[in-house]
Scaffold this motif. Structure first.
Motif, short mmCIF file in Angstrom:
data_model
loop_
_atom_site.label_atom_id
_atom_site.label_comp_id
_atom_site.label_asym_id
_atom_site.label_seq_id
_atom_site.Cartn_x
_atom_site.Cartn_y
_atom_site.Cartn_z
N ILE A 144 -15.95 -21.07 -4.43
CA ILE A 144 -16.31 -21.03 -5.62
C ILE A 144 -13.60 -20.56 -5.60
O ILE A 144 -13.80 -20.01 -5.78
N PHE A 145 -13.64 -21.31 -6.76
CA PHE A 145 -11.87 -21.39 -7.00
C PHE A 145 -11.89 -20.98 -8.22
O PHE A 145 -12.32 -21.74 -9.68
N LEU A 146 -11.25 -19.72 -8.57
CA LEU A 146 -10.61 -19.62 -9.31
C LEU A 146 -9.25 -19.32 -9.54
O LEU A 146 -8.22 -19.74 -9.05
N ASP A 147 -9.42 -19.83 -11.66
CA ASP A 147 -7.68 -19.13 -11.72
C ASP A 147 -7.42 -18.06 -11.80
O ASP A 147 -7.96 -17.32 -11.32
N GLU A 148 -5.78 -18.00 -12.44
CA GLU A 148 -5.54 -16.25 -12.54
C GLU A 148 -6.60 -15.96 -13.48
O GLU A 148 -6.59 -14.73 -12.92
N ILE A 149 -6.80 -16.25 -14.62
CA ILE A 149 -7.10 -15.87 -15.45
C ILE A 149 -8.70 -15.04 -15.04
O ILE A 149 -8.98 -13.74 -15.32
N GLU A 150 -9.90 -16.06 -14.42
CA GLU A 150 -10.93 -15.19 -13.65
C GLU A 150 -11.01 -14.66 -12.57
O GLU A 150 -11.40 -13.65 -12.94
N ALA A 151 -9.52 -14.91 -12.14
CA ALA A 151 -9.49 -13.64 -11.12
C ALA A 151 -9.08 -12.31 -11.61
O ALA A 151 -9.00 -11.56 -11.28
N GLU A 152 -8.36 -12.78 -13.19
CA GLU A 152 -7.35 -11.00 -13.13
C GLU A 152 -8.78 -10.41 -14.12
O GLU A 152 -8.97 -9.43 -13.97
N ALA A 153 -10.22 -10.81 -15.08
CA ALA A 153 -10.85 -10.40 -15.15
C ALA A 153 -12.06 -9.95 -14.39
O ALA A 153 -12.67 -9.28 -14.71
N SER B 21 0.63 -0.85 0.27
CA SER B 21 -0.16 -0.42 0.03
C SER B 21 0.47 1.22 -0.03
O SER B 21 0.46 2.21 0.32
N ALA B 22 2.56 0.67 0.22
CA ALA B 22 3.15 2.68 0.30
C ALA B 22 3.37 2.23 -1.74
O ALA B 22 2.57 3.34 -2.27
N VAL B 23 4.76 2.12 -1.39
CA VAL B 23 4.71 2.30 -2.99
C VAL B 23 5.57 0.91 -3.93
O VAL B 23 6.19 0.65 -3.48
N PRO B 24 4.74 0.03 -3.63
CA PRO B 24 4.43 -1.01 -4.61
C PRO B 24 4.65 -1.54 -6.23
O PRO B 24 4.89 -0.53 -6.74
N GLU B 25 5.69 -2.15 -5.95
CA GLU B 25 6.11 -2.98 -7.24
C GLU B 25 4.89 -3.52 -8.42
O GLU B 25 4.22 -3.52 -7.57
N GLU B 26 4.66 -3.27 -9.30
CA GLU B 26 3.77 -3.09 -10.48
C GLU B 26 2.93 -4.87 -10.53
O GLU B 26 2.11 -4.96 -10.19
N GLU B 27 3.97 -6.22 -10.53
CA GLU B 27 3.81 -6.83 -10.25
C GLU B 27 3.39 -7.70 -9.45
O GLU B 27 2.56 -8.33 -9.11
N ALA B 28 4.29 -7.40 -8.13
CA ALA B 28 3.93 -7.72 -7.10
C ALA B 28 1.80 -7.31 -6.37
O ALA B 28 1.52 -7.51 -5.83
N LEU B 29 1.69 -6.24 -6.94
CA LEU B 29 0.35 -5.70 -6.70
C LEU B 29 -0.36 -6.33 -7.48
O LEU B 29 -1.78 -6.38 -6.81
N ALA B 30 -0.24 -6.07 -8.99
CA ALA B 30 -0.77 -7.27 -9.26
C ALA B 30 -1.57 -8.69 -8.82
O ALA B 30 -2.75 -9.23 -9.14
N ASP B 31 -0.73 -9.12 -8.66
CA ASP B 31 -0.73 -10.76 -7.59
C ASP B 31 -1.44 -10.61 -6.71
O ASP B 31 -2.17 -11.28 -6.40
N MET B 32 -0.78 -9.53 -5.93
CA MET B 32 -2.04 -9.36 -4.59
C MET B 32 -3.19 -9.38 -5.00
O MET B 32 -4.60 -9.90 -4.48
N ARG B 33 -3.77 -8.50 -6.16
CA ARG B 33 -4.76 -8.33 -6.57
C ARG B 33 -6.32 -9.38 -7.00
O ARG B 33 -7.42 -9.93 -6.84
N ARG B 34 -5.19 -10.60 -7.42
CA ARG B 34 -5.70 -11.94 -7.96
C ARG B 34 -5.69 -12.45 -6.81
O ARG B 34 -6.89 -13.41 -6.42
N ARG B 35 -5.01 -12.57 -5.83
CA ARG B 35 -4.34 -13.84 -4.93
C ARG B 35 -6.00 -13.29 -4.19
O ARG B 35 -6.39 -14.06 -3.71
N ARG B 36 -6.18 -12.23 -3.92
CA ARG B 36 -7.39 -11.35 -2.76
C ARG B 36 -8.52 -11.94 -3.53
O ARG B 36 -9.72 -12.70 -2.91
N PHE B 37 -8.78 -12.52 -4.90
CA PHE B 37 -10.20 -13.07 -4.97
C PHE B 37 -9.85 -14.29 -4.79
O PHE B 37 -11.22 -14.96 -4.53
N MET B 38 -8.97 -15.18 -5.19
CA MET B 38 -9.09 -16.14 -5.12
C MET B 38 -9.43 -16.64 -3.96
O MET B 38 -9.70 -17.92 -3.65
N LEU B 39 -8.79 -16.29 -3.26
CA LEU B 39 -8.85 -17.05 -1.39
C LEU B 39 -9.77 -16.22 -0.76
O LEU B 39 -10.74 -17.27 -0.63
N ALA B 40 -10.62 -14.97 -1.34
CA ALA B 40 -11.72 -14.70 -0.86
C ALA B 40 -12.83 -16.06 -1.36
O ALA B 40 -13.99 -16.22 -0.64
#
Length: 246
Positions: A86-95, A61-80
């Motif tokens: 409901i089990f998502l793959d990375e493509i579905e999480a990105e969508a 949340s401070a000064v994130p690396e772009e890929e690390a931030l993108a990975d976090m955003r996918r993972r929060r969907f997948m984990l939640a």
């Protein structure tokens, strides 16, 4: 004679100034075709939990690396969503993330939010915002909310622009230093237990936990007040004399 001190009230943004659940629900329905009767509020609580947890773990949340931030955003969907079967793959999480972002700039403030900010300002209270996230992304939300009509730019603090992120005490200390306010006369309203309650308590601020989704406390920290809507926020601030002219 009243003590001559400068009191200040700061608000979180996401799910404090506006309903953060609406863009999430609409994104899940659009990208994943989820039904109307899904427990979206429960999904939202877990989504925010993982978002805050993963962001804090990687200091995103401070000064994130772009890929690390993108990975976090996918993972929060997948984990939640996995917690609800409901089990998502990375493509579905990105969508889902893409649909979610597109809806975050079509938001309206909670009823009573801007009215309370105006009341505080007219009562001699300094009002500001403290929010986590990339600076440009959060500024787009603030523009959609038309925050500039109510709060001056020098009272708005975005973690991506400051370099510290909630719950890091240094962010709250930075705000006090820049605004020439003190912890004992600073009030913070936010919905996130991990970021808002824990961070502001550790900084010595008075904390109003905006628990309008009936979330569960995640630690032994104790907010000074728990509120569920903007009327309760206003009433509580009045009760602790935050609106008295000083």
């Amino acid at each position: 004679m009243a003590e001559n001190v400068q009191k200040a009230v700061f608000f979180d943004v996401d799910d404090t100034l506006y309903d953060h659940l609406t863009p999430l629900r609409e994104a899940l329905q659009e990208a994943l075709g989820l039904a109307d009767d899904m427990p979206y509020e429960d999904i939202y609580n877990r989504f925010r939990y993982y978002s805050d947890l993963l962001s804090e773990e990687k200091n995103l949340s401070a000064v994130p690396e772009e890929e690390a931030l993108a990975d976090m955003r996918r993972r929060r969907f997948m984990l939640a969503l996995a917690e609800f079967g409901i089990f998502l793959d990375e493509i579905e999480a990105e969508a889902a993330q893409t649909a979610y972002v597109n809806r975050q700039f079509q938001i309206q403030p909670f009823p009573g939010a801007m009215e309370l900010i105006e009341t505080l300002t007219h009562s001699g209270i300094r009002v500001g915002l403290i929010t986590n996230g990339p600076a440009e992304h959060q500024q787009k939300k603030l523009k959609a909310l038309q925050v500039e009509r109510h709060i001056p730019e020098n009272m708005i603090f975005v973690s991506g622009g400051v370099g510290y992120a909630k719950p890091d005490v240094r962010l709250f200390e930075h705000v006090n230093t820049i605004t020439k306010t003190s912890p004992e006369h600073s009030y913070y309203i936010g919905d996130s237990w991990r970021n808002d309650v824990v961070g502001a308590i550790k900084a010595g601020w008075t904390v109003l936990w905006f628990n309008h989704r009936n979330a569960v406390a995640e630690s032994d920290h104790r907010p000074h007040f728990t509120v569920h809507n903007y009327q309760e926020i206003a009433d509580t601030l009045l009760s602790v004399a935050a609106l008295q002219k000083v």
